[in-house]
Design an enzyme around this catalytic site. Sequence first.
Site, PDB file in Angstrom:
ATOM      1  N   ASP A  52       0.827  -1.203   0.000  1.00 43.20           N
ATOM      2  CA  ASP A  52       0.000   0.000   0.000  1.00 43.20           C
ATOM      3  C   ASP A  52       0.863   1.255   0.000  1.00 43.20           C
ATOM      4  O   ASP A  52       2.084   1.201   0.200  1.00 43.20           O
ATOM      5  CB  ASP A  52      -0.916   0.007   1.225  1.00 43.20           C
ATOM      6  CG  ASP A  52      -1.965  -1.100   1.180  1.00 43.20           C
ATOM      7  OD1 ASP A  52      -2.302  -1.556   0.074  1.00 43.20           O
ATOM      8  OD2 ASP A  52      -2.435  -1.499   2.266  1.00 43.20           O
ATOM      9  N   TYR A 112       6.192  -9.960   6.602  1.00 37.22           N
ATOM     10  CA  TYR A 112       6.203  -8.522   6.866  1.00 37.22           C
ATOM     11  C   TYR A 112       6.727  -8.269   8.274  1.00 37.22           C
ATOM     12  O   TYR A 112       6.560  -9.089   9.175  1.00 37.22           O
ATOM     13  CB  TYR A 112       4.790  -7.933   6.757  1.00 37.22           C
ATOM     14  CG  TYR A 112       4.323  -7.660   5.343  1.00 37.22           C
ATOM     15  CD1 TYR A 112       4.486  -6.403   4.767  1.00 37.22           C
ATOM     16  CD2 TYR A 112       3.705  -8.651   4.588  1.00 37.22           C
ATOM     17  CE1 TYR A 112       4.047  -6.142   3.476  1.00 37.22           C
ATOM     18  CE2 TYR A 112       3.268  -8.402   3.300  1.00 37.22           C
ATOM     19  CZ  TYR A 112       3.447  -7.143   2.753  1.00 37.22           C
ATOM     20  OH  TYR A 112       3.016  -6.893   1.474  1.00 37.22           O
TER      21      TYR A 112
END
Length: 261
Positions: A52, A112
Amino acid sequence: MRWFLQLAYRGAGFSGWQVQPGGVRTVQGVLEDALGKLLRCPTPLTGAGRTDAGVNASMMVAHFDTDGDISDKDRFMASLNGIADPQAISVAGLTQVGDDAHARFDATSRTYRYYFHTSRSPFLEPLSWRAPGNLDVDAMNEAAALLTGISDFTSFAKLHSDARTNICRLDDARVVRVSGDETGARYYFEIQADRFLRNMVRAVMGTLADVGRHKITPAAVLDIASRLDRCAAGTSMPPEPLFLHNITYPYWTPASRCPLP
């Protein structure tokens, strides 16, 4: 010929990885423009995932095709680094792969890391979230361990996304103290899965932060997940401290990732 490109980037200044309508600046768009200039033809690039806006990657893998060989890979990468944004993007590796290899569909897991710190520092923000000093990391780890028993992450997914399913296979989730940190106040939340939904990691981290503040109990994450309601989970955390950290393939191992400060 198909090539795997390994790169890192800082997400600030980009509207995410993926090319979007309207001419907004994206990592994929900048790299495709640079590849087109180098190869003198339009060169689509397919990434292993879609980060994002504002989210970083210490490792991203993408593939592209050429009609012929790239004889001097080091020179090619140096040129690509010079044409693409050198302050925000770093190309670290170029590997020829089979013509049917796919950077996205062949990836077996993605990892992540969300960085945070519990003491004031003028040097860590915005790439690390300044958390309350009394954050209960042990409680956060207790909650993180429960996440691996969840398969439907609707409660942690961005509403009205284009995902066909919100089912994910979560392999690991834990809070870790940064190695070598003399202050003992730097941490990251690490999460590994076969796939991730839009905003998922930031929503999970927001929920764990609520656990660390003792706003909810560790066991509450299971109740939140069972509701299948994004409003039940914690707030979406800022994107800047989030890094795509690792990607695995069954037939190829990327080189070491870009070092962090």
